[in-house]
Design an enzyme around this catalytic site. Structure first.
Site, PDB file in Angstrom:
ATOM      1  N   ASP A  10     -20.688 -33.573  -3.819  1.00  0.00           N
ATOM      2  CA  ASP A  10     -20.930 -32.831  -2.587  1.00  0.00           C
ATOM      3  C   ASP A  10     -20.423 -33.673  -1.413  1.00  0.00           C
ATOM      4  O   ASP A  10     -20.297 -34.884  -1.536  1.00  0.00           O
ATOM      5  CB  ASP A  10     -22.434 -32.568  -2.447  1.00  0.00           C
ATOM      6  N   GLY A  13     -16.026 -31.904   2.007  1.00  0.00           N
ATOM      7  CA  GLY A  13     -15.612 -31.254   3.258  1.00  0.00           C
ATOM      8  C   GLY A  13     -16.013 -32.079   4.459  1.00  0.00           C
ATOM      9  O   GLY A  13     -15.215 -32.318   5.375  1.00  0.00           O
ATOM     10  N   ARG A  14     -17.269 -32.564   4.451  1.00  0.00           N
ATOM     11  CA  ARG A  14     -17.768 -33.367   5.577  1.00  0.00           C
ATOM     12  C   ARG A  14     -17.004 -34.685   5.683  1.00  0.00           C
ATOM     13  O   ARG A  14     -16.668 -35.128   6.776  1.00  0.00           O
ATOM     14  CB  ARG A  14     -19.273 -33.636   5.408  1.00  0.00           C
ATOM     15  N   ARG A  23     -10.081 -29.949   4.487  1.00  0.00           N
ATOM     16  CA  ARG A  23     -11.040 -30.015   3.362  1.00  0.00           C
ATOM     17  C   ARG A  23     -10.349 -30.441   2.069  1.00  0.00           C
ATOM     18  O   ARG A  23     -10.905 -31.161   1.260  1.00  0.00           O
ATOM     19  CB  ARG A  23     -11.700 -28.651   3.163  1.00  0.00           C
ATOM     20  N   HIS A  27     -11.348 -33.091  -1.063  1.00  0.00           N
ATOM     21  CA  HIS A  27     -11.447 -32.857  -2.508  1.00  0.00           C
ATOM     22  C   HIS A  27     -10.585 -33.847  -3.281  1.00  0.00           C
ATOM     23  O   HIS A  27     -10.984 -34.358  -4.322  1.00  0.00           O
ATOM     24  CB  HIS A  27     -11.030 -31.419  -2.844  1.00  0.00           C
ATOM     25  N   TRP A  59     -17.178 -19.982  -6.560  1.00  0.00           N
ATOM     26  CA  TRP A  59     -16.135 -18.942  -6.597  1.00  0.00           C
ATOM     27  C   TRP A  59     -16.102 -18.174  -5.285  1.00  0.00           C
ATOM     28  O   TRP A  59     -15.114 -17.534  -4.956  1.00  0.00           O
ATOM     29  CB  TRP A  59     -16.396 -17.937  -7.731  1.00  0.00           C
ATOM     30  N   LEU A 121     -18.035 -44.149 -23.324  1.00  0.00           N
ATOM     31  CA  LEU A 121     -18.712 -43.362 -22.282  1.00  0.00           C
ATOM     32  C   LEU A 121     -18.477 -41.877 -22.554  1.00  0.00           C
ATOM     33  O   LEU A 121     -17.354 -41.470 -22.857  1.00  0.00           O
ATOM     34  CB  LEU A 121     -18.129 -43.732 -20.899  1.00  0.00           C
TER      35      LEU A 121
HETATM   36  C1  FPP Z   1     -18.385 -30.124  -2.868  1.00  0.00           C
HETATM   37  O1  FPP Z   1     -17.985 -30.570  -1.600  1.00  0.00           O
HETATM   38  C2  FPP Z   1     -17.327 -30.286  -3.873  1.00  0.00           C
HETATM   39  C3  FPP Z   1     -16.750 -29.250  -4.597  1.00  0.00           C
HETATM   40  C4  FPP Z   1     -17.150 -27.867  -4.440  1.00  0.00           C
HETATM   41  C5  FPP Z   1     -15.678 -29.464  -5.586  1.00  0.00           C
HETATM   42  C6  FPP Z   1     -15.654 -30.820  -6.249  1.00  0.00           C
HETATM   43  C7  FPP Z   1     -14.705 -30.860  -7.400  1.00  0.00           C
HETATM   44  C8  FPP Z   1     -13.486 -31.412  -7.383  1.00  0.00           C
HETATM   45  C9  FPP Z   1     -12.911 -32.061  -6.201  1.00  0.00           C
HETATM   46  C10 FPP Z   1     -12.634 -31.476  -8.610  1.00  0.00           C
HETATM   47  C11 FPP Z   1     -12.196 -30.170  -9.106  1.00  0.00           C
HETATM   48  C12 FPP Z   1     -13.025 -29.849 -10.259  1.00  0.00           C
HETATM   49  C13 FPP Z   1     -13.230 -28.615 -10.793  1.00  0.00           C
HETATM   50  C14 FPP Z   1     -14.101 -28.502 -11.992  1.00  0.00           C
HETATM   51  C15 FPP Z   1     -12.606 -27.365 -10.222  1.00  0.00           C
HETATM   52  P1  FPP Z   1     -18.083 -29.570  -0.378  1.00  0.00           P
HETATM   53  O2  FPP Z   1     -16.763 -28.910  -0.198  1.00  0.00           O
HETATM   54  O3  FPP Z   1     -19.237 -28.641  -0.593  1.00  0.00           O
HETATM   55  O4  FPP Z   1     -18.355 -30.536   0.802  1.00  0.00           O
HETATM   56  P2  FPP Z   1     -19.272 -30.200   2.071  1.00  0.00           P
HETATM   57  O5  FPP Z   1     -20.663 -30.024   1.545  1.00  0.00           O
HETATM   58  O6  FPP Z   1     -19.108 -31.418   2.890  1.00  0.00           O
HETATM   59  O7  FPP Z   1     -18.699 -28.977   2.692  1.00  0.00           O
END
Ligand code: FPP
Length: 134
Positions: A10, A13-14, A23, A27, A59, A121
């Site tokens: 998580d 984005g921040r 964003r 990622h 999604w 692991l």
């Molecule tokens: C949350 O950050 C992160 C995600 C929704 C995606 C994390 C996954 C990957 C980068 C790898 C890809 C993997 C798969 C299985 C598709 P956020 O965007 O919610 O950050 P925020 O809370 O700061 O907005």
């Protein structure tokens, strides 16, 4: 040392926002961090690492972001499997992978197969998971 470490991915984005980046950059940086975490867990004797990466709610994000995440997942997996073999890491994807593209599903199954005998692991990536689904 804990036997099992679980991380909710998580804040990508921040992280990007704080640095004036898109964003997508967050990622991508998240994936780089994951690589360091896997390496450290392997070195420190953690047996299981579970990464909560992409929930079923994700999604609902903008189409371009979902597309980018799928591409990132594919390229990271493609690239990292060799390293996992070298580092004796076994990969398991937990979640309903049937919603992913055929190409991604194939890569997931193939990657799970080629790392199945590794036992340093266990890396579990939760992808398309959700409370109800669980
Ligand atoms: C949350 O950050 C992160 C995600 C929704 C995606 C994390 C996954 C990957 C980068 C790898 C890809 C993997 C798969 C299985 C598709 P956020 O965007 O919610 O950050 P925020 O809370 O700061 O907005």
């Amino acid at each position: 040392m804990p036997e099992h470490v679980a991380i909710i991915m998580d804040g990508n984005g921040r992280w990007a926002q704080q640095r004036g980046k898109a964003r997508h950059a967050g990622h991508r940086a998240g994936v780089e961090t994951v690589r360091r975490v896997i390496e450290t867990c392997g070195q420190q004797g953690v047996r299981v690492l579970t990464l909560f990466a992409f929930s079923s709610e994700n999604w609902q994000r903008p189409k371009t972001e979902v597309k980018m995440l799928m591409e990132l997942f594919f390229t990271a997996l493609n690239r990292e499997v060799r390293r996992m073999k070298k580092r004796n890491v076994r990969l398991r994807i937990i979640g309903d992978i049937s919603a992913f593209s055929d190409k991604l599903q194939k890569l997931i199954i193939e990657s799970e197969k080629t790392t199945a005998d590794n036992d340093c692991l266990l890396l579990q990536v939760a992808a398309n998971y959700g409370g109800r689904w669980d």
